[in-house]
Design an enzyme around this catalytic site. Sequence first.
Site, PDB file in Angstrom:
ATOM      1  N   HIS A 348       0.963  -1.340   0.026  1.00 10.69           N
ATOM      2  CA  HIS A 348      -0.023   0.190  -0.050  1.00 10.69           C
ATOM      3  C   HIS A 348       0.855   1.216   0.158  1.00 10.69           C
ATOM      4  CE1 HIS A 348      -3.989  -1.802   0.904  1.00 10.69           C
ATOM      5  NE2 HIS A 348      -3.223  -2.709   1.562  1.00 10.69           N
ATOM      6  N   LYS A 527      -8.241  13.987   4.658  1.00  9.37           N
ATOM      7  CA  LYS A 527      -7.274  12.736   4.706  1.00  9.37           C
ATOM      8  C   LYS A 527      -6.078  12.961   5.705  1.00  9.37           C
ATOM      9  CE  LYS A 527      -6.370  13.641   0.229  1.00  9.37           C
ATOM     10  NZ  LYS A 527      -6.856  12.642  -0.550  1.00  9.37           N
ATOM     11  N   ARG A 528      -5.340  11.922   5.925  1.00 11.24           N
ATOM     12  CA  ARG A 528      -4.351  12.156   6.812  1.00 11.24           C
ATOM     13  C   ARG A 528      -3.348  13.452   6.405  1.00 11.24           C
ATOM     14  NH1 ARG A 528      -0.853   7.457   7.181  1.00 11.24           N
ATOM     15  NH2 ARG A 528      -1.629   7.288   4.814  1.00 11.24           N
ATOM     16  N   LYS A 533       0.892  14.543   0.669  1.00  9.73           N
ATOM     17  CA  LYS A 533      -0.504  15.000   0.272  1.00  9.73           C
ATOM     18  C   LYS A 533      -0.592  16.366   0.016  1.00  9.73           C
ATOM     19  CE  LYS A 533      -2.151  10.863   3.111  1.00  9.73           C
ATOM     20  NZ  LYS A 533      -3.047   9.962   1.989  1.00  9.73           N
ATOM     21  N   THR A 635      -8.629   6.500  -1.919  1.00  6.27           N
ATOM     22  CA  THR A 635      -9.894   5.847  -1.964  1.00  6.27           C
ATOM     23  C   THR A 635     -10.954   7.171  -1.829  1.00  6.27           C
ATOM     24  OG1 THR A 635      -9.757   5.260   0.358  1.00  6.27           O
ATOM     25  CG2 THR A 635      -9.842   3.660  -1.376  1.00  6.27           C
ATOM     26  N   LYS A 639     -14.626   8.350  -3.537  1.00 10.47           N
ATOM     27  CA  LYS A 639     -16.165   8.554  -2.805  1.00 10.47           C
ATOM     28  C   LYS A 639     -16.383   9.863  -3.381  1.00 10.47           C
ATOM     29  CE  LYS A 639     -14.078   6.000   1.279  1.00 10.47           C
ATOM     30  NZ  LYS A 639     -13.202   6.195   2.424  1.00 10.47           N
TER      31      LYS A 639
HETATM   32  O1  DL6 Z   1      -4.649   0.959  -0.347  1.00 14.51           O
HETATM   33  C1  DL6 Z   1      -5.233   1.729   0.756  1.00 14.51           C
HETATM   34  C2  DL6 Z   1      -4.545   2.952   1.005  1.00 14.51           C
HETATM   35  C3  DL6 Z   1      -4.450   3.860  -0.285  1.00 14.51           C
HETATM   36  O2  DL6 Z   1      -5.592   4.190  -0.827  1.00 14.51           O
HETATM   37  C4  DL6 Z   1      -3.574   5.136   0.035  1.00 14.51           C
HETATM   38  O3  DL6 Z   1      -3.168   5.963  -0.958  1.00 14.51           O
HETATM   39  C5  DL6 Z   1      -2.407   4.795   0.647  1.00 14.51           C
HETATM   40  O4  DL6 Z   1      -1.629   5.792   1.070  1.00 14.51           O
HETATM   41  C6  DL6 Z   1      -2.530   3.788   1.865  1.00 14.51           C
HETATM   42  N1  DL6 Z   1      -1.378   3.152   2.613  1.00 14.51           N
HETATM   43  C7  DL6 Z   1      -0.999   3.324   3.678  1.00 14.51           C
HETATM   44  C8  DL6 Z   1       0.104   2.582   4.030  1.00 14.51           C
HETATM   45  N2  DL6 Z   1       0.449   2.434   5.173  1.00 14.51           N
HETATM   46  N3  DL6 Z   1       1.246   1.480   5.565  1.00 14.51           N
HETATM   47  N4  DL6 Z   1       1.988   0.760   5.500  1.00 14.51           N
HETATM   48  O5  DL6 Z   1      -1.790   3.932   4.653  1.00 14.51           O
HETATM   49  O6  DL6 Z   1      -3.435   2.733   1.553  1.00 14.51           O
END
Ligand code: DL6
Length: 790
Positions: A348, A527-528, A533, A635, A639
């Site tokens: 991820h 988002k975080r 980002k 994601t 949405k």
């Molecule tokens: O795949 C789900 C999500 C992605 O949509 C995001 O782009 C990505 O930043 C996130 N990845 C994490 C990585 N953490 N760790 N290890 O949260 O996954």
Amino acid sequence: MTKDELKSEILRHLAFSFGKDAAHAQTRDWRMALSLAIRDRVVTPWFESTRKTYEGRHKRVYYLSMEFLIGRLLQDAIVNLGLDDAAREACLELGLSYDQVLADEPDAALGNGGLGRLAACFLDSLSTLGIPAYGYGIRYEHGLFRQSFHEGRQVEQAEDWLSQPHPWEFERPEVCYGVGFYGTVREGEDGAHWDAGDMVVAKAYDTPIIGWQGRWANTLRLWSAQSRTQFDLARFNEGQFAGAAEPEALARTISRVLYPNDSTPQGKELRLKQEYFFTAASLADILRRYHSEYTDIRALPKHVAIQLNDTHPAIAGPELVRILHDEHWVELDDAIEIARGTLNYTNHTLLPEALESWHEGLMRHLLPRHMRLIEQIDDWHARTSKGRKMSTIDHGQVKMGELSFVLANKVNGVSALHTDLMKKTVFSELHTLHPDRILNQTNGITPRRWLRTCNPTLSALITDTIGSGWEDDLDRLEDLEAHVGDAGFRAAFAEAKHANKARLANRIRAIRGVSIDPDAMFDIQVKRIHEYKRQLMNVLEVIALWDAIRRNPGKDWTPRVKIFGGKAAPGYHTAKEIVHLINDVARVVNADEDVAGRLTVVFPPNYNVTMAERLVPAADLSQQISTAGKEASGTGNMKFALNGALTIGTLDGANVEIRERVGDDNFFLFGMTADEVVERRAVPDHAAEAIAASPELARAIEHIERGSFGPGEPDRHRHLANLLRHHDYFLVCSDFASYWKVSREVDEAYRDRDRWTRMAALNTARSGWFSSDRTIRGYAEEIWGATPAI
Ligand code: DL6
């Protein structure tokens, strides 16, 4: 179930499960009673699903994840069971506000962000599709921290969703496994024996996950850590009152908090303990179930598929090899092959700092048998893969990505671009050795929660227009396209959006005391908080816009409401500074009468799933502005598009596929591509050059340096300005001019409301592909070899 039946079930639970008389019941009592009344409807399909899985000898899928960001469950279950009208009416007749009852439920924040929410969407889709599956994770006592702001700074407080009984779970005291740590390994003639030095007990808690229309229910099984000895009476009798409770307290630490701060050695060890704890318990449970049905352990891959959600459960590889080899006496090479046939790994992130590795010394200390096996797996891989030694162990670090890859049947990325970059960067060598192993499964979102439930206004319009049934067949949204040319449909679409915006505006006024105009453009980035980002680029645009409006107050500016939401990791200093800057800018901008009604900034604290459910339906513009090559998928972007927001975004993660599907004309593209980003970074003084070329950016940074947002403390945000000028790794400055230009095109486009609505409606009509049902079908067919049991 009729409204009257539901009403009497609620009253029955109120009296007999909670001992409350309706006359004295509080909102919480009603919510608990409604939850149990609904839960009762889930149990029968749940049992039936288990029975069918055994009878049909179906292959089972096990999704191992450190995070399940499930949020609230009550409305999800009600909607999936088709009981929303009955529940609303039952509440009304009982003199309750349905919305208030739903709002009483704590938001279960057992995850940080996208990765955990994806796992929750997958659970919904697995149940909707009727694929026999279990989610396995940790029952954290405290989920992701609660965020508040003090003078603009982020303050973290412990989250406490379990301070009240959780009505959705079933405690399983009989489903317990001992999980060992530390100790020694004895090499005897009959193989290796691990004598663990310490042991905790993993106890199961099950939550049924009901799919659309209640046709199937799977289980989310979360583990809670307990001590083997509950309470040391001898120590207590010696007067050591705290010491007597110590073993229990120490063991419980393992499942106490989501992602403990890993900046201390103790913290790091605890995190590895968490990973092994839930992985070992899950594997023990999986194999117990397997042995209840099958005798030949070598057939494991035929009946079981295990998905590792990132590397957090990567220790599953060595653990499965250990069980097969040490406990079932399978030859080591065969044990490795069986494990590899069973396990799959999803990556991820490509961010180097997020790729897990563990110090070899720590691994050997905590899991001595596993460390030895990791060395043997490394040797096996060298022997069986053209003699090439891989870098599972590198400079004294065990690299969990490589380990997961080597022991996986399939390895997948989460968007087309990310998968491509995985092949070219982090796993290039392994990909050359195993060219068939990596494949892509672009992420998805469950349309039940992220359209049907969170956006009833638009959902009703969709059903009126194309009929029902789109909830589990989201490609049917394409049928909307034929109506986009119809002015009546567009007016209804715009009206639905406006109603959602008005609802959000009321809520923001209530919680933040800020008035926002539902006719203004709602421009949202949630988002975080992370440098890649680029919330910093967004706030720079706010500053530049504020400055531009003040310079040219006579211009007919397009009114914008900038909404931010997100948490910064407690130890991530720069992210916390960005939070502080956004809040400081909001204070100045919102107090400035010269820009009133044209620009407003809102940053509601404690962004979580519930808040997302309110923001997503009300967005006009979705900010997806990460540095290209850094966001694995995203994601949130899906949405927003599904709910009729237009995206301003870079060619990053799944933005690329969103743009391909909704069409270039319905997406505001800006910025460098992933390849250009790499080239640009090599240019000396790229930031200075970009600042010199953009007067808006230059003035925005100067405002920060001049202290325009740090009253009485001009240097308050200087560090961020320095970062931009001298260490702009994420290329905020280099992308700013393009961002600013396209953002002005957005302003222009928003002025033609009918055209905007047409574009928004096309986003909805063309986003059906982003259903997590499509994603799960892809995993089932191409990775797991699993089929629906309904
Ligand atoms: O795949 C789900 C999500 C992605 O949509 C995001 O782009 C990505 O930043 C996130 N990845 C994490 C990585 N953490 N760790 N290890 O949260 O996954």
